[in-house]
Motif scaffolding. Structure first.
Motif, PDB file in Angstrom:
ATOM      1  N   PHE A  21      10.300  -4.249  37.048  1.00 48.50           N
ATOM      2  CA  PHE A  21       9.824  -5.229  36.062  1.00 48.50           C
ATOM      3  C   PHE A  21      10.606  -5.142  34.749  1.00 48.50           C
ATOM      4  CE2 PHE A  21       6.496  -5.079  39.212  1.00 48.50           C
ATOM      5  CZ  PHE A  21       6.262  -6.439  39.417  1.00 48.50           C
ATOM      6  N   ASP A  22      11.047  -3.936  34.383  1.00 50.56           N
ATOM      7  CA  ASP A  22      11.917  -3.813  33.199  1.00 50.56           C
ATOM      8  C   ASP A  22      13.202  -4.601  33.412  1.00 50.56           C
ATOM      9  OD1 ASP A  22      10.202  -2.088  31.948  1.00 50.56           O
ATOM     10  OD2 ASP A  22      11.212  -0.270  32.626  1.00 50.56           O
ATOM     11  N   ASP A  23      13.795  -4.440  34.575  1.00 48.18           N
ATOM     12  CA  ASP A  23      15.072  -5.113  34.836  1.00 48.18           C
ATOM     13  C   ASP A  23      14.886  -6.622  34.947  1.00 48.18           C
ATOM     14  OD1 ASP A  23      16.236  -2.674  34.714  1.00 48.18           O
ATOM     15  OD2 ASP A  23      16.741  -2.514  36.839  1.00 48.18           O
ATOM     16  N   PHE A  24      13.735  -7.034  35.529  1.00 48.73           N
ATOM     17  CA  PHE A  24      13.483  -8.477  35.583  1.00 48.73           C
ATOM     18  C   PHE A  24      13.464  -9.045  34.166  1.00 48.73           C
ATOM     19  CE2 PHE A  24      10.465 -11.880  34.784  1.00 48.73           C
ATOM     20  CZ  PHE A  24      11.144 -12.919  35.407  1.00 48.73           C
ATOM     21  N   TYR A  25      12.668  -8.443  33.254  1.00 46.46           N
ATOM     22  CA  TYR A  25      12.563  -9.019  31.911  1.00 46.46           C
ATOM     23  C   TYR A  25      13.882  -8.913  31.149  1.00 46.46           C
ATOM     24  CZ  TYR A  25       7.852 -10.755  32.066  1.00 46.46           C
ATOM     25  OH  TYR A  25       6.746 -11.504  32.380  1.00 46.46           O
ATOM     26  N   ALA A  26      14.639  -7.844  31.372  1.00 47.34           N
ATOM     27  CA  ALA A  26      15.952  -7.751  30.701  1.00 47.34           C
ATOM     28  C   ALA A  26      16.818  -8.936  31.137  1.00 47.34           C
ATOM     29  CB  ALA A  26      16.625  -6.426  31.045  1.00 47.34           C
ATOM     30  N   SER A  27      16.821  -9.231  32.421  1.00 44.68           N
ATOM     31  CA  SER A  27      17.642 -10.317  32.935  1.00 44.68           C
ATOM     32  C   SER A  27      17.108 -11.687  32.499  1.00 44.68           C
ATOM     33  CB  SER A  27      17.670 -10.191  34.463  1.00 44.68           C
ATOM     34  OG  SER A  27      18.215 -11.327  35.043  1.00 44.68           O
ATOM     35  N   LEU A  29      15.183 -12.419  29.851  1.00 45.00           N
ATOM     36  CA  LEU A  29      15.362 -12.630  28.409  1.00 45.00           C
ATOM     37  C   LEU A  29      16.828 -12.888  28.070  1.00 45.00           C
ATOM     38  CD1 LEU A  29      12.973  -9.889  26.910  1.00 45.00           C
ATOM     39  CD2 LEU A  29      12.541 -12.335  27.058  1.00 45.00           C
ATOM     40  N   ALA A  30      17.730 -12.293  28.842  1.00 41.07           N
ATOM     41  CA  ALA A  30      19.161 -12.487  28.574  1.00 41.07           C
ATOM     42  C   ALA A  30      19.629 -13.876  29.000  1.00 41.07           C
ATOM     43  CB  ALA A  30      19.986 -11.419  29.313  1.00 41.07           C
ATOM     44  N   SER A  31      18.799 -14.595  29.778  1.00 41.32           N
ATOM     45  CA  SER A  31      19.312 -15.839  30.352  1.00 41.32           C
ATOM     46  C   SER A  31      19.316 -17.016  29.374  1.00 41.32           C
ATOM     47  CB  SER A  31      18.581 -16.191  31.662  1.00 41.32           C
ATOM     48  OG  SER A  31      17.208 -16.387  31.442  1.00 41.32           O
ATOM     49  N   SER A  32      18.547 -16.949  28.278  1.00 45.11           N
ATOM     50  CA  SER A  32      18.556 -18.065  27.314  1.00 45.11           C
ATOM     51  C   SER A  32      17.835 -17.688  26.022  1.00 45.11           C
ATOM     52  CB  SER A  32      17.852 -19.268  27.948  1.00 45.11           C
ATOM     53  OG  SER A  32      17.391 -20.159  26.966  1.00 45.11           O
ATOM     54  N   PRO A  33      18.346 -18.173  24.870  1.00 45.21           N
ATOM     55  CA  PRO A  33      17.630 -17.963  23.606  1.00 45.21           C
ATOM     56  C   PRO A  33      16.248 -18.618  23.645  1.00 45.21           C
ATOM     57  CG  PRO A  33      19.801 -18.963  23.204  1.00 45.21           C
ATOM     58  CD  PRO A  33      19.614 -18.909  24.688  1.00 45.21           C
ATOM     59  N   ALA A  34      16.109 -19.713  24.404  1.00 45.78           N
ATOM     60  CA  ALA A  34      14.805 -20.402  24.512  1.00 45.78           C
ATOM     61  C   ALA A  34      13.767 -19.487  25.148  1.00 45.78           C
ATOM     62  CB  ALA A  34      14.962 -21.680  25.336  1.00 45.78           C
ATOM     63  N   ILE A  35      14.200 -18.620  26.036  1.00 43.85           N
ATOM     64  CA  ILE A  35      13.279 -17.666  26.675  1.00 43.85           C
ATOM     65  C   ILE A  35      12.936 -16.550  25.673  1.00 43.85           C
ATOM     66  CG2 ILE A  35      12.985 -16.027  28.589  1.00 43.85           C
ATOM     67  CD1 ILE A  35      13.401 -18.711  29.789  1.00 43.85           C
ATOM     68  N   THR A  45       4.995  -4.423  27.577  1.00 41.89           N
ATOM     69  CA  THR A  45       4.405  -3.501  28.565  1.00 41.89           C
ATOM     70  C   THR A  45       3.241  -4.191  29.276  1.00 41.89           C
ATOM     71  OG1 THR A  45       5.047  -1.675  27.152  1.00 41.89           O
ATOM     72  CG2 THR A  45       3.441  -1.178  28.851  1.00 41.89           C
ATOM     73  N   ALA A  46       2.387  -4.844  28.484  1.00 42.81           N
ATOM     74  CA  ALA A  46       1.266  -5.588  29.076  1.00 42.81           C
ATOM     75  C   ALA A  46       1.783  -6.758  29.910  1.00 42.81           C
ATOM     76  CB  ALA A  46       0.343  -6.090  27.965  1.00 42.81           C
ATOM     77  N   GLN A  47       2.810  -7.418  29.401  1.00 45.81           N
ATOM     78  CA  GLN A  47       3.351  -8.594  30.093  1.00 45.81           C
ATOM     79  C   GLN A  47       3.865  -8.229  31.497  1.00 45.81           C
ATOM     80  OE1 GLN A  47       3.014 -11.597  29.007  1.00 45.81           O
ATOM     81  NE2 GLN A  47       4.152 -12.620  30.610  1.00 45.81           N
ATOM     82  N   LYS A  48       4.457  -7.049  31.621  1.00 50.22           N
ATOM     83  CA  LYS A  48       4.979  -6.618  32.934  1.00 50.22           C
ATOM     84  C   LYS A  48       3.844  -6.461  33.942  1.00 50.22           C
ATOM     85  CE  LYS A  48       8.968  -4.744  30.725  1.00 50.22           C
ATOM     86  NZ  LYS A  48       9.435  -3.647  29.868  1.00 50.22           N
ATOM     87  N   GLN A  49       2.701  -5.956  33.485  1.00 55.71           N
ATOM     88  CA  GLN A  49       1.536  -5.834  34.374  1.00 55.71           C
ATOM     89  C   GLN A  49       1.001  -7.209  34.770  1.00 55.71           C
ATOM     90  OE1 GLN A  49       0.455  -3.194  35.956  1.00 55.71           O
ATOM     91  NE2 GLN A  49       2.081  -2.042  34.957  1.00 55.71           N
ATOM     92  N   LEU A  50       0.974  -8.118  33.790  1.00 55.61           N
ATOM     93  CA  LEU A  50       0.485  -9.473  34.081  1.00 55.61           C
ATOM     94  C   LEU A  50       1.393 -10.164  35.096  1.00 55.61           C
ATOM     95  CD1 LEU A  50      -0.465 -10.494  30.434  1.00 55.61           C
ATOM     96  CD2 LEU A  50      -2.054 -10.236  32.348  1.00 55.61           C
ATOM     97  N   LEU A  51       2.689  -9.924  34.966  1.00 50.66           N
ATOM     98  CA  LEU A  51       3.621 -10.566  35.898  1.00 50.66           C
ATOM     99  C   LEU A  51       3.486 -10.006  37.309  1.00 50.66           C
ATOM    100  CD1 LEU A  51       5.809 -12.728  36.105  1.00 50.66           C
ATOM    101  CD2 LEU A  51       7.464 -10.861  36.067  1.00 50.66           C
ATOM    102  N   ARG A  52       3.213  -8.707  37.388  1.00 55.76           N
ATOM    103  CA  ARG A  52       3.023  -8.077  38.708  1.00 55.76           C
ATOM    104  C   ARG A  52       1.944  -8.840  39.499  1.00 55.76           C
ATOM    105  NH1 ARG A  52       3.434  -2.549  40.765  1.00 55.76           N
ATOM    106  NH2 ARG A  52       4.521  -1.984  38.884  1.00 55.76           N
ATOM    107  N   ALA A  53       0.819  -9.130  38.819  1.00 59.71           N
ATOM    108  CA  ALA A  53      -0.262  -9.878  39.464  1.00 59.71           C
ATOM    109  C   ALA A  53       0.112 -11.349  39.642  1.00 59.71           C
ATOM    110  CB  ALA A  53      -1.530  -9.752  38.619  1.00 59.71           C
TER     111      ALA A  53
END
Ligand code: HEM
Length: 130
Positions: A21-27, A29-35, A45-53
């Motif tokens: 999940f760390d690597d997903f968000y790194a990638s 967030l890197a894909s666009s300033p809009a993101i 940290t909370a967001q990674k748990q929410l995404l898992r579900a």
């Protein structure tokens, strides 16, 4: 093997990989300033748990679960709330597939196609609520 079974097994291997999940968000967030702009005030940290579900809900919907949870996600991501433009989901899918490729050591070409099919089915519900 059914697409949803392929995806469940692949997702299990990804979730067992500590930095998935760390690597997903790194990638992502890197894909666009809009993101990046959307997540400036987010507790990641909370967001990674929410995404898992959240990903699990996409898979369960493709397996036949009712669309209730995805329609709620569609509402929270709609123009009135988080205002996530439908085009941004293409970047989300691209970042996720890239991260799956890095973390699922047993990934086959057919698994990637299965992921695309399964994700798009649920994402269509979310986008329809924009
Ligand atoms: C919040 C899942 C796509 C931006 C959330 C939450 C979940 C979630 C579960 C927690 C709040 C809620 O339930 O509404 C997903 C899933 C996605 C997706 C499964 C893909 C199908 C996106 C995209 C963006 C985005 C493409 C674009 C930037 C956000 C933001 C929040 C959020 C900004 C709020 C963060 C905060 O609390 O500060 N998402 N999301 N999401 N999502 Fe998504």
């Amino acid at each position: 093997m059914k697409d949803t079974n392929r995806v469940m097994q692949s997702y299990g291997r990804c979730c067992a990989s500590p930095d998935f999940f760390d690597d997903f968000y790194a990638s992502f967030l890197a894909s666009s300033p809009a993101i990046r702009e959307k997540f400036v005030r987010t507790d990641m940290t909370a967001q990674k748990q929410l995404l898992r579900a959240g990903i699990l809900n996409l898979v369960l919907f493709a397996r036949g679960m009712p669309d209730t949870k995805l329609r709620a996600l569609g509402k929270s991501h709609s123009r009135e709330q988080l205002n996530i433009h439908p085009e941004l989901y293409d970047l989300w899918i691209a970042a996720l597939l890239k991260t799956i490729g890095q973390h699922d050591g047993e990934l086959q070409q057919q698994d990637l196609q299965a992921w695309r099919t399964v994700l798009n089915k649920g994402i269509d519900v979310i986008k329809a609520a924009y």
